[in-house]
Design a protein around this motif. Sequence first.
Motif, PDB file in Angstrom:
ATOM      1  N   GLY A   1       1.137  -0.884  -0.506  1.00  0.00           N
ATOM      2  CA  GLY A   1      -0.119   0.216  -0.142  1.00  0.00           C
ATOM      3  C   GLY A   1       1.239   1.140   0.234  1.00  0.00           C
ATOM      4  N   ASN A   2      -0.266   2.412  -0.216  1.00  0.00           N
ATOM      5  CA  ASN A   2       0.480   3.824  -0.021  1.00  0.00           C
ATOM      6  C   ASN A   2       0.444   3.954   1.229  1.00  0.00           C
ATOM      7  OD1 ASN A   2       0.646   4.014  -3.252  1.00  0.00           O
ATOM      8  ND2 ASN A   2      -2.197   4.629  -3.415  1.00  0.00           N
ATOM      9  N   GLU A   3       2.415   4.618   0.996  1.00  0.00           N
ATOM     10  CA  GLU A   3       2.491   5.396   2.704  1.00  0.00           C
ATOM     11  C   GLU A   3       2.644   4.398   3.489  1.00  0.00           C
ATOM     12  OE1 GLU A   3      -0.002   7.927   4.281  1.00  0.00           O
ATOM     13  OE2 GLU A   3      -0.368   9.540   2.625  1.00  0.00           O
ATOM     14  N   SER A   4       3.497   3.690   2.872  1.00  0.00           N
ATOM     15  CA  SER A   4       3.966   1.942   3.910  1.00  0.00           C
ATOM     16  C   SER A   4       5.316   2.628   4.461  1.00  0.00           C
ATOM     17  CB  SER A   4       3.959   1.125   3.011  1.00  0.00           C
ATOM     18  OG  SER A   4       2.891   0.038   2.703  1.00  0.00           O
ATOM     19  N   GLU A   5       5.576   2.501   5.855  1.00  0.00           N
ATOM     20  CA  GLU A   5       6.488   2.595   6.553  1.00  0.00           C
ATOM     21  C   GLU A   5       8.286   1.246   5.905  1.00  0.00           C
ATOM     22  OE1 GLU A   5       5.954   4.276  10.688  1.00  0.00           O
ATOM     23  OE2 GLU A   5       5.059   2.990  10.817  1.00  0.00           O
ATOM     24  N   ILE A   6       9.124   2.291   5.634  1.00  0.00           N
ATOM     25  CA  ILE A   6      10.442   1.348   5.696  1.00  0.00           C
ATOM     26  C   ILE A   6      11.560   1.809   6.173  1.00  0.00           C
ATOM     27  CG2 ILE A   6       9.208   0.389   3.412  1.00  0.00           C
ATOM     28  CD1 ILE A   6      11.990   2.601   1.704  1.00  0.00           C
ATOM     29  N   ALA A   7      12.340   1.043   6.535  1.00  0.00           N
ATOM     30  CA  ALA A   7      13.829   1.545   6.866  1.00  0.00           C
ATOM     31  C   ALA A   7      14.847   1.370   5.897  1.00  0.00           C
ATOM     32  CB  ALA A   7      14.284   0.855   8.165  1.00  0.00           C
ATOM     33  N   LEU A   8      15.701   2.571   5.739  1.00  0.00           N
ATOM     34  CA  LEU A   8      17.055   2.287   4.718  1.00  0.00           C
ATOM     35  C   LEU A   8      18.547   3.483   5.857  1.00  0.00           C
ATOM     36  CD1 LEU A   8      17.845   3.413   1.940  1.00  0.00           C
ATOM     37  CD2 LEU A   8      17.308   5.574   2.539  1.00  0.00           C
TER      38      LEU A   8
END
Length: 616
Positions: free
Chosen positions: A74-81
Amino acid sequence: MNKQESLWDDFDSLSQEDFLHSYNELILSVSGWRKIFTFPLDENSPSSEIGTANKVISALMALSFSEYIIKYLGNESEIALGTDTRPTGKPIAEIMLRVFLAKKLKVHFLSVTAAPEIMAYSKNVKGFAYISASHNPIGHNGVKFGLSNGGVLDAAQSAEVTNIFKDLCNNENAITIAKDILNSCPANLFSKTIDSKDKYKSKALSVYYDFTKIVSSGTMNNNIQQDFFVQLKKGIKQKPINVVCDMNGSARTLSIDKSFLTELGIEFCSINSLPGQIVHEIIPEPENLKYCADKISKIAKNTSLKKTIIGYMPDCDGDRGNIVFWDEKTNSARILKAQEVFALSVMAELSYLDYISKGKEAKVAISVNDPTSMRIDEIAQYFGAEVFRAEVGEANVVNLARELRENGYTVPILGEGSNGGNITHPAAVRDPINTLMSLIKLLSIRDTEKEIGLFHRWCIKSHQENAYSQDFSLSEIISTLPCYTTTGVSEKRALLKFKSLDQVALKRNFQNAFEKSFEEKKDILKKSFGIFSYEAVCNNGTKETKNIKDFSISGKGGLKILFKDLNSTPIAFIWMRGSGTEPVFRIMCDVKGNNKETEEKLLKWETELLLAENSN
């Protein structure tokens, strides 16, 4: 033209031909995407310049993962970088961050972070992108993608992201696509996300610390966990442990190593401990462990106390760390081979599982890669555990373990024995802290009036109780390992380079030559090596196929020739596979017993057959 847009003016002078040339240098594998990122190309360059083509590649890598995440999560999913400490990590990260933000993903930017750290933290978000080239030279870089299960994408997921990336790169408007998506990132949002890195880094360290306690103790129950660490500290107090780390400027310079180990009462010191202070080659093999060995020698010779001194050196992303220790018998620092490190970890974790199970029976398995030494099979057999093999690649081993658990197996430990280190469940990535904790458990959970300690259990199980003494040392533990002679993964003789590498044709030609040579040498093989027959085995992904009649079906996977004695018991093997992350063809040999001469002759035979067929 605004200020942000001017950042990408150089894209206009990049030709599609030059971009595709750079793109075609990228190695795309389940274990990660890698290439030389420094500009101009130099795999040993400490430069942070990546050049225009690599800027486009960085943007399209991020766009590929963004599209995958949005499609499924989905849109606006949280991810780590996050990144390791290579100089090119920062510019790649900033480009990828802009793309993620432009696609309206919410990014937890950790900046420099160890691979096990970001993967532990990924359980709090939808996925992660980690910029690293693992053990490759400093001028290389790349990326690993994963979701929220603590590991990298599996083969099917990786293939889908890879196909998105290939389609983008082969689009005649690839450069324009990259420029447009970078220009659409809001400048204020980019600055705000960069400024939040300390907050997310602190949170990641806390999550990783707590997760490492779960992995070490084997339980999420706080009370049981607390009892475990009380017991461990008591054992360490009775027999003190010093730990030395050659950080070599890796991502572990900013991780939990010191705080976690000193909390146990372990004395900890490190060298080359500034982030980015990469002073020697990155791969943690014997030739680079000598710096840690030198430091251990100085410590040992300057102390009158009898302590166990263990050292380790991680690679740049900090997910792998092989071991050095002070050998009290030889009065010298001893560098352990990768296969020995993994064998010790397996011995420790199977002993610990036996210890905490208190007689409860379980269907136990270990997941390893196909060139892992057969000594693991012997260790597992003593505990009634089964060994299952996958193709080389951490993702393959992790996914095989998941399949085994779905089929009712308990899989306490897994890993790539050929590379050292281990993955202790529930972790899904190698971690030097977990390797150390396996050794620390072996050393510190000793006999009490109520329970038999870990090493004593191993001695009983392996019919070596005469090798046990109450004041045992690490060198005495190592001496009880099943004895095998195995080619080291980084040895020059283990790496072949061919002008072109059609692995299917190469293996088909090898089969013709091998079968003819085996027939010619059968009497010598019986007399000199005790080899009476062989079985060909291939590994592709998580699938192992035994007794294959066509060597070429192994494709790009691993091919193993298992040699057997008069009783059809495996006593040696030769193995081969083209690397998925480097332009080399890897070979190795594993022989039961302390028999360097046999290992050398069998490996030489394999090499000669491969080189002869490739020259035809």
